[in-house]
Design an enzyme around this catalytic site. Sequence first.
Site, PDB file in Angstrom:
ATOM      1  N   LYS A   1      -5.330 -10.359  -5.400  1.00 34.55           N
ATOM      2  CA  LYS A   1      -6.448 -10.602  -4.485  1.00 34.55           C
ATOM      3  C   LYS A   1      -7.664  -9.761  -4.893  1.00 34.55           C
ATOM      4  O   LYS A   1      -7.512  -8.636  -5.344  1.00 34.55           O
ATOM      5  CB  LYS A   1      -5.986 -10.193  -3.080  1.00 34.55           C
ATOM      6  CG  LYS A   1      -6.963 -10.471  -1.983  1.00 34.55           C
ATOM      7  CD  LYS A   1      -6.496  -9.864  -0.662  1.00 34.55           C
ATOM      8  CE  LYS A   1      -6.801  -8.378  -0.587  1.00 34.55           C
ATOM      9  NZ  LYS A   1      -6.675  -7.811   0.763  1.00 34.55           N
TER      10      LYS A   1
ATOM     11  N   LYS B   1     -11.550  -4.867  -2.002  1.00 30.41           N
ATOM     12  CA  LYS B   1     -12.659  -3.942  -2.197  1.00 30.41           C
ATOM     13  C   LYS B   1     -12.232  -2.543  -2.589  1.00 30.41           C
ATOM     14  O   LYS B   1     -13.011  -1.804  -3.147  1.00 30.41           O
ATOM     15  CB  LYS B   1     -13.563  -3.909  -0.969  1.00 30.41           C
ATOM     16  CG  LYS B   1     -12.915  -3.505   0.342  1.00 30.41           C
ATOM     17  CD  LYS B   1     -14.012  -3.332   1.371  1.00 30.41           C
ATOM     18  CE  LYS B   1     -13.786  -4.103   2.645  1.00 30.41           C
ATOM     19  NZ  LYS B   1     -12.582  -3.673   3.381  1.00 30.41           N
TER      20      LYS B   1
ATOM     21  N   LYS C   1       0.824  -1.219   0.000  1.00 27.71           N
ATOM     22  CA  LYS C   1       0.000   0.000   0.000  1.00 27.71           C
ATOM     23  C   LYS C   1       0.851   1.258   0.000  1.00 27.71           C
ATOM     24  O   LYS C   1       0.520   2.231  -0.672  1.00 27.71           O
ATOM     25  CB  LYS C   1      -0.937   0.009   1.205  1.00 27.71           C
ATOM     26  CG  LYS C   1      -2.046  -0.999   1.068  1.00 27.71           C
ATOM     27  CD  LYS C   1      -3.170  -0.702   2.021  1.00 27.71           C
ATOM     28  CE  LYS C   1      -4.285  -1.715   1.791  1.00 27.71           C
ATOM     29  NZ  LYS C   1      -5.309  -1.644   2.824  1.00 27.71           N
TER      30      LYS C   1
HETATM   31  P1  AMP Z   1     -10.839  -6.261   4.683  1.00 28.89           P
HETATM   32  O1  AMP Z   1     -11.697  -6.107   3.491  1.00 28.89           O
HETATM   33  O2  AMP Z   1      -9.393  -6.086   4.347  1.00 28.89           O
HETATM   34  O3  AMP Z   1     -11.295  -5.480   5.845  1.00 28.89           O
HETATM   35  O4  AMP Z   1     -10.976  -7.790   5.107  1.00 28.89           O
HETATM   36  C1  AMP Z   1     -11.972  -8.324   5.941  1.00 28.89           C
HETATM   37  C2  AMP Z   1     -11.789  -9.828   6.017  1.00 28.89           C
HETATM   38  O5  AMP Z   1     -12.011 -10.415   4.735  1.00 28.89           O
HETATM   39  C3  AMP Z   1     -10.379 -10.233   6.432  1.00 28.89           C
HETATM   40  O6  AMP Z   1     -10.464 -11.382   7.255  1.00 28.89           O
HETATM   41  C4  AMP Z   1      -9.718 -10.573   5.133  1.00 28.89           C
HETATM   42  O7  AMP Z   1      -8.677 -11.510   5.276  1.00 28.89           O
HETATM   43  C5  AMP Z   1     -10.875 -11.186   4.351  1.00 28.89           C
HETATM   44  N1  AMP Z   1     -10.675 -11.006   2.900  1.00 28.89           N
HETATM   45  C6  AMP Z   1     -10.572  -9.826   2.240  1.00 28.89           C
HETATM   46  N2  AMP Z   1     -10.391 -10.025   0.920  1.00 28.89           N
HETATM   47  C7  AMP Z   1     -10.343 -11.370   0.742  1.00 28.89           C
HETATM   48  C8  AMP Z   1     -10.171 -12.214  -0.398  1.00 28.89           C
HETATM   49  N3  AMP Z   1     -10.009 -11.717  -1.616  1.00 28.89           N
HETATM   50  N4  AMP Z   1     -10.197 -13.551  -0.205  1.00 28.89           N
HETATM   51  C9  AMP Z   1     -10.367 -14.076   1.026  1.00 28.89           C
HETATM   52  N5  AMP Z   1     -10.546 -13.338   2.142  1.00 28.89           N
HETATM   53  C10 AMP Z   1     -10.528 -12.001   2.012  1.00 28.89           C
END
Ligand code: AMP
Length: 334
Positions: A199, A202, A114
Amino acid sequence: MYTTRIFSGVKPTGHLTLGNYLGAIRRWVDVDQHRSDALFCVVDLHALTVDHDPGRVRRLSRQAATLLLAAGLEPELCTLFVQSHVDEHARLSYLLECVATDGEMRRMIQYREKAGRERERGGGVRLSLLTYPALMAADILAYRADEVPVGEDQRQHVELSRDLAVRFNQRYGQTFTVPRATQPTVAARVMDLQDPKSKMGKSHDSGSGIVYLLDEPEVIEKKFLRGVTDSGFDVSYDQEARPGVSNLLEILASCEGTTPQELSGEFSSYAALKRRTADAVVQLLKPVQERHRELAADPGHVDAVLRKGAERARERAKPTVDAAYRAIGLLPPM
Ligand code: AMP
Ligand code: TRP
């Protein structure tokens, strides 16, 4: 009373995705809230580590909480709250910054990626992006969580939280539980449909390879059908050589409760695999979307859940954070 404590969180930096759902949220709903004292948190302070719009963060925080309820978190079974409503997170984060080193923060993959992106854009890198793992460790350690159910990308941060807990306990006396990450067996890392080596995240710029939980069924279908697959015709599971196909097999296996290896023999074309995966995802998300529509029409209910959740979270975190303040040498208030 449960003996296991679970904590996990999601950042309101964008609309929630299929990666969030399959990698984390679905297990919170199906398993974790039924077998532990579980806390789930919209970690809004973490959304301030990169360039942000205040109104958008506020809207996304409410939307994330609404979606977590729509996905099936039940306020009678678990504690759902917003991070900034409970002061103990920021209070503890500072102490953990006094236990961590700058070297271990700079080694974090997410920071390097990032920070690199921010620099490419010509902007400065917020200091909070570097110290982020101390705040994340505070989220976890304040509750003496045993388990942290996350997707694969968060493993390194949970490892660092473990290191900080052990170090604090050794230096200042037994205060924290040493947590461990848990991951799903399939779909721990859902990849972008347009770029299966990255990955599904979002906050990426282009939305065409990202399936959002609130996408209309036609949009979901289109995203799958236009997804990038690999050269050749063979539908086999091999993440290195066939990242596109393997990602679809992971997603489908996760939806159907099976394994990608088992599914790979069933398809004679990419088109058939794409179609069935799209259908499975549409069916999986349909009840979540319906429930989201109902809940979004009743924001007062969501607010009440979050108010109660913050109270419960505060009760759990305060004794541990107070104990950490005493252990590290700070004079208790007179
Ligand atoms: P975040 O969107 O970074 O706040 O992630 C929230 C949760 O979703 C965390 O446990 C991440 O590890 C999981 N997560 C986010 N993106 C992915 C993805 N592409 N595949 C699997 N898990 C994800
Ligand atoms: N850093 C996590 C992410 O980007 C979100 C998060 C913050 C979290 N605090 C947490 C996850 C504590 C688990 C436990 O996904």
